[in-house]
Design an enzyme around this catalytic site. Structure first.
Site, PDB file in Angstrom:
ATOM      1  CE  LYS A  28      -9.745  -4.617  -4.085  1.00 51.98           C
ATOM      2  NZ  LYS A  28      -8.861  -5.773  -4.198  1.00 51.98           N
ATOM      3  NE  ARG A  33      -3.559  -7.688   4.566  1.00 49.65           N
ATOM      4  CZ  ARG A  33      -3.633  -7.634   3.228  1.00 49.65           C
ATOM      5  NH1 ARG A  33      -4.777  -7.372   2.631  1.00 49.65           N
ATOM      6  NH2 ARG A  33      -2.559  -7.852   2.492  1.00 49.65           N
ATOM      7  CB  SER A 176       3.448  -9.428  -3.745  1.00 44.50           C
ATOM      8  OG  SER A 176       2.178  -9.955  -3.447  1.00 44.50           O
ATOM      9  CD  GLN A 178      -2.862  -9.957  -3.800  1.00 47.50           C
ATOM     10  OE1 GLN A 178      -2.509 -10.759  -4.646  1.00 47.50           O
ATOM     11  NE2 GLN A 178      -3.878  -9.136  -3.991  1.00 47.50           N
ATOM     12  CG  ASP A 327      -4.068  -1.774  -6.178  1.00 45.73           C
ATOM     13  OD1 ASP A 327      -3.549  -2.563  -7.000  1.00 45.73           O
ATOM     14  OD2 ASP A 327      -4.405  -2.116  -5.035  1.00 45.73           O
ATOM     15  CE  LYS A 354      -0.960  -5.515  -8.910  1.00 42.36           C
ATOM     16  NZ  LYS A 354      -0.892  -6.116  -7.561  1.00 42.36           N
ATOM     17  NE  ARG A 358      -5.740  -3.101 -12.635  1.00 39.21           N
ATOM     18  CZ  ARG A 358      -5.969  -3.242 -11.339  1.00 39.21           C
ATOM     19  NH1 ARG A 358      -5.041  -2.885 -10.464  1.00 39.21           N
ATOM     20  NH2 ARG A 358      -7.126  -3.706 -10.919  1.00 39.21           N
ATOM     21  NE  ARG A 400      -7.454  -1.244  -7.513  1.00 39.80           N
ATOM     22  CZ  ARG A 400      -8.183  -1.030  -6.423  1.00 39.80           C
ATOM     23  NH1 ARG A 400      -8.955   0.027  -6.319  1.00 39.80           N
ATOM     24  NH2 ARG A 400      -8.148  -1.877  -5.416  1.00 39.80           N
TER      25      ARG A 400
END
Ligand code: S3P
Length: 440
Positions: A28, A33, A176, A178, A327, A354, A358, A400
């Protein structure tokens, strides 16, 4: 994904065995990207193995709305992107919908903030509108970026007024990928070099792929990791080959280890060392996993993973390891329930921001099955080894979580049901078919 219209409920049988070969869908992170870098490159980028799931589809639709041409995305088909160049994205007529995808929103923020004199608005679903964006908007403002949003730029809808940025030295507030990737994208059109320093190493797909596209990017630094981008180089369209997603393979690694008599081979899995924390932990647990046919494809290491069942030992995960398996914490929580003894996950407060919280959701759902889990601010303490019983489970809209609970249900003593099972399609559209195919 609209969970308001009669969410689906899946019946999940317990027991059986998992046998055979499976190819998990494309990674993913790499898929997002490839689409984004292809869109701001000159010329054509072709992508093989792109993940045809909801998150990357959101990225593709946003990029199309800004003038990039992207061919249709479906399983097994290569995708062609005709880029518009570094400064060529057009002002979209509509609000850009990032759906459930944090990667789409955060990376686009970095990509759009330097698109001079153009206005962009980004939003997403209920989950994404409650995830923190200040971690991106604040460092972008140090580069001169004009980003606003609810709660002082922290929550979407996010508005961006593109302008000329200046390079800066920026320490990111969290490890991170991101956040880091957003800054690297912004740096491509800034005046002067930008240095990004991470508190710990996060996944490095952006660095690898930006360099392959021709960006002037260097990685160095003794303490911490410094990434320096010097503007001026244009990106050139490339051929990208996306390996299978280790975060999707993780469900089969745990299920194959714990369901007696199982023997599974997961083919063509990305083995980038910034992502293989799950393999390190499963080694700590004495899992029977072999890495076969290792090679490098298009700048990323890949291999096949064979997993056979056997008893697992409890494990301990600390803050230093979290970025390499962030993840995989939900599925490792399931694994911990079936290890005789105490497993500890700490330094994991990122899990709370997330797609769902989670730590809370996994605790809540697994407790319905009788699991003994203590929830702490930054992690979990799991007392494993007691059998779990079937229950009425709920993914709470998190992909997930949905897949982790599906594996917990297989391992339980009696059958379960799972509400909002369709969430799996965010990252693994064929998950339920693959499960049916492997499960005997
Ligand atoms: C991702 C980075 C991780 C990960 C997410 C994808 C990426 O998030 O959890 O699923 O593609 O860069 P953070 O960078 O926020 O840790």
């Amino acid at each position: 994904m609209d969970f308001n219209k009669a969410p689906s409920k899946k019946e999940l049988k317990s027991g059986g065995v998992l046998i055979g070969k499976v190819q998990v869908p494309g990674d993913k992170s790499i898929s997002h990207r490839a689409l984004m870098f292809g869109a701001i490159a000159d010329g054509v980028t072709t992508v093989e193995g792109l993940l045809p799931a909801e998150d990357p589809l959101c990225t593709a639709n946003c990029l199309r709305a800004m003038g990039a041409k992207i061919s249709s995305i479906s399983h097994g088909k290569s995708v062609e992107i005709t880029g518009v160049g570094l400064d060529g994205l057009k002002e979209p007529e509509e609000i850009l919908d990032c759906g459930n995808s944090g990667t789409t929103m955060r990376l686009l923020m970095g990509m759009l903030v330097g698109q001079k004199d153009r206005h962009f608005v980004l939003t997403g679903d209920n989950s994404l509108r409650h995830r923190p964006m200040e971690r991106v908007s604040r460092p972008l403002s140090i580069m001169g970026g004009k980003v606003t949003g609810r709660s002082n730029g922290n929550f979407a809808p996010i508005a961006i007024h593109g302008c000329q940025l200046h390079g800066a030295v920026i320490g990111t507030p969290v490890a991170s990928a991101q956040v880091k990737s957003a800054l690297l994208l912004a740096a491509l059109t800034a005046e002067g070099p930008t240095t990004v320093i991470e508190p710990a190493h996060s996944r490095d797909h952006s660095e690898r792929m930006l360099r392959a596209f021709g960006a002037n990017l260097q990685v160095g630094g003794e303490i911490g990791r410094h990434i320096i981008v010097r503007p001026g180089a244009r990106l050139k369209g490339q051929k990208v080959v996306v390996p299978g997603d280790i975060s999707s393979a993780a469900f089969w690694l745990v299920a194959g280890s714990l369901l007696p008599n199982s023997d599974l081979t997961i083919e063509n899995v990305g083995l980038n060392p910034t992502r293989t924390g799950i393999l390190e932990i499963m080694q700590q647990m004495d899992a029977r996993i072999e890495v076969l046919a290792q090679k490098e494809i298009a700048g990323e290491p890949v291999g096949d993973l064979r997993v056979r069942s056997g008893a697992l030992k409890p494990f301990s995960i600390n803050e230093e390891m979290i970025p390499r398996l962030v993840d995989e914490v939900p599925i490792l929580t399931v694994a911990a329930c079936f290890c005789d003894g105490e497993s500890k996950i700490s330094g994991a407060s990122e899990l709370r921001v997330k797609e769902t919280d989670r730590l809370a959701v996994m605790t809540r759902q697994l407790k319905k099955m009788g699991a003994d889990i203590e929830e702490h601010t930054d992690g979990l303490l799991i007392h494993g080894g007691q059998p779990l019983k079937g229950a009425s489970l709920d993914s709470e809209t998190d992909h997930r979580v949905a897949m982790s609970l599906a594996i917990a249900a297989l391992l339980a003593e009696t059958d379960s049901t799972l509400l909002k099972s369709e969430a799996a399609a965010i990252s693994y559209p064929n998950f339920w078919n693959d499960l049916a195919y492997l499960h005997n």
